[in-house]
Scaffold this motif. Sequence first.
Motif, PDB file in Angstrom:
ATOM      1  N   SER A 152       0.828  -1.208   0.000  1.00 27.06           N
ATOM      2  CA  SER A 152       0.000   0.000   0.000  1.00 27.06           C
ATOM      3  C   SER A 152       0.861   1.256   0.000  1.00 27.06           C
ATOM      4  O   SER A 152       0.578   2.232  -0.720  1.00 27.06           O
ATOM      5  N   ARG A 153       1.934   1.245   0.777  1.00 27.70           N
ATOM      6  CA  ARG A 153       2.817   2.406   0.828  1.00 27.70           C
ATOM      7  C   ARG A 153       3.585   2.568  -0.484  1.00 27.70           C
ATOM      8  O   ARG A 153       3.812   3.691  -0.953  1.00 27.70           O
ATOM      9  N   LEU A 154       3.987   1.462  -1.083  1.00 23.75           N
ATOM     10  CA  LEU A 154       4.645   1.546  -2.383  1.00 23.75           C
ATOM     11  C   LEU A 154       3.699   2.106  -3.440  1.00 23.75           C
ATOM     12  O   LEU A 154       4.092   2.917  -4.284  1.00 23.75           O
ATOM     13  N   LYS A 155       2.452   1.685  -3.386  1.00 20.88           N
ATOM     14  CA  LYS A 155       1.487   2.168  -4.365  1.00 20.88           C
ATOM     15  C   LYS A 155       1.259   3.670  -4.206  1.00 20.88           C
ATOM     16  O   LYS A 155       1.086   4.389  -5.199  1.00 20.88           O
ATOM     17  N   ALA A 156       1.247   4.155  -2.966  1.00 19.86           N
ATOM     18  CA  ALA A 156       1.080   5.594  -2.752  1.00 19.86           C
ATOM     19  C   ALA A 156       2.225   6.370  -3.405  1.00 19.86           C
ATOM     20  O   ALA A 156       2.010   7.417  -4.042  1.00 19.86           O
ATOM     21  N   ALA A 157       3.452   5.867  -3.246  1.00 23.53           N
ATOM     22  CA  ALA A 157       4.596   6.520  -3.886  1.00 23.53           C
ATOM     23  C   ALA A 157       4.481   6.457  -5.408  1.00 23.53           C
ATOM     24  O   ALA A 157       4.765   7.434  -6.118  1.00 23.53           O
ATOM     25  N   GLN A 158       4.055   5.310  -5.927  1.00 21.00           N
ATOM     26  CA  GLN A 158       3.876   5.164  -7.371  1.00 21.00           C
ATOM     27  C   GLN A 158       2.820   6.121  -7.906  1.00 21.00           C
ATOM     28  O   GLN A 158       2.959   6.668  -9.003  1.00 21.00           O
ATOM     29  N   ASP A 159       1.754   6.302  -7.150  1.00 21.77           N
ATOM     30  CA  ASP A 159       0.691   7.192  -7.608  1.00 21.77           C
ATOM     31  C   ASP A 159       1.217   8.615  -7.785  1.00 21.77           C
ATOM     32  O   ASP A 159       0.881   9.307  -8.752  1.00 21.77           O
ATOM     33  N   THR A 160       2.039   9.063  -6.837  1.00 16.41           N
ATOM     34  CA  THR A 160       2.632  10.396  -6.962  1.00 16.41           C
ATOM     35  C   THR A 160       3.499  10.483  -8.213  1.00 16.41           C
ATOM     36  O   THR A 160       3.381  11.423  -9.014  1.00 16.41           O
ATOM     37  N   LEU A 161       4.347   9.485  -8.391  1.00 15.31           N
ATOM     38  CA  LEU A 161       5.246   9.505  -9.546  1.00 15.31           C
ATOM     39  C   LEU A 161       4.478   9.278 -10.847  1.00 15.31           C
ATOM     40  O   LEU A 161       4.873   9.787 -11.904  1.00 15.31           O
ATOM     41  N   GLY A 162       3.385   8.537 -10.781  1.00 11.70           N
ATOM     42  CA  GLY A 162       2.572   8.333 -11.970  1.00 11.70           C
ATOM     43  C   GLY A 162       1.906   9.618 -12.430  1.00 11.70           C
ATOM     44  O   GLY A 162       1.866   9.917 -13.636  1.00 11.70           O
TER      45      GLY A 162
END
Length: 309
Positions: free
Chosen positions: A196-206
């Motif tokens: 979940s935390r990795l996905k949050a970071a990915q969403d920002t970078l996405g």
Amino acid sequence: MAVFGRHAAAALAGEADPLHDARVATRRLRELLPLCAGEVPGRAVTRARRRARRIGRAFGGVREIDVALELVASMPDESLPAAGAGRLRHHLTDERARRRRRLRARVSGAELRKLPRAVSELVGALDARAATGAWAHALAARTRRHAARVRGAVAEAGSLYVSERVHEVRIAAKKLRYALEIAGATADIETAAATSRLKAAQDTLGRLHDREVLQDLIRAMPIPHGRPPEWAAQLDRLRADLAADCCRLHADFVAAQPALLELCGSAEEVAARLEPASGDDGNEERMLKMSLEAEPPREAVGGDPEPAG
């Protein structure tokens, strides 16, 4: 594989959501298939991986335009007045049609049907053989490698905004998340908080990447000679707004870097749990619980192109 099979035909026809879902399925499959190599002899795994990579990359160009169109549609009138919006949508629609033609030239319906058949054959081979535990060692090794790649990419990116370096962090984080999701699904290891935390970071970078792509697409639009028309001035202002958004999102990424590095440590702990100590009597009895036909969680939209490799 169920997701890919359900959406492949509509994806090839150019429908946006099915194309996204089928493409994500190929990326998850590319993380899962290498784990089968130690359990299934021969070249079946290599062939399936090659097909999944080829199809996913072919879908990528169309998906990039779909995301750009969605981003434009979400903009308020004050950010993009009607003249500029209309001209940009027309340009993106033409570009999407061109990329769809290229997609159909690269991938046929017959080729799409080969991938589910190849995966079904692998499932049958896995059912027919006693698992050796090699899959767990392979998953542990991949998890460690992905964690190391995230660490290196974050160090390389630093605090300076360089698009290519930030892109590398996003792709590395995505692969690490897929590996952790597989560990959680196949080895009864708790990975939900980390993913979940990795996905949050990915969403920002996405979101950052989507705005970079749209800037590039605007930059590529032909402008008439002479005095620029009003729509061109509007698109220039939009590019400036997008660049400012990218800077704000990059600042969010820099602030999140310590948390990303911490997640790399958590991933290495998961890898250690995947590999019991040498001589563990239960190791040989560990079964390969993963299902290549399982239904993965729905992934949010994103316009990232398929990474090399």
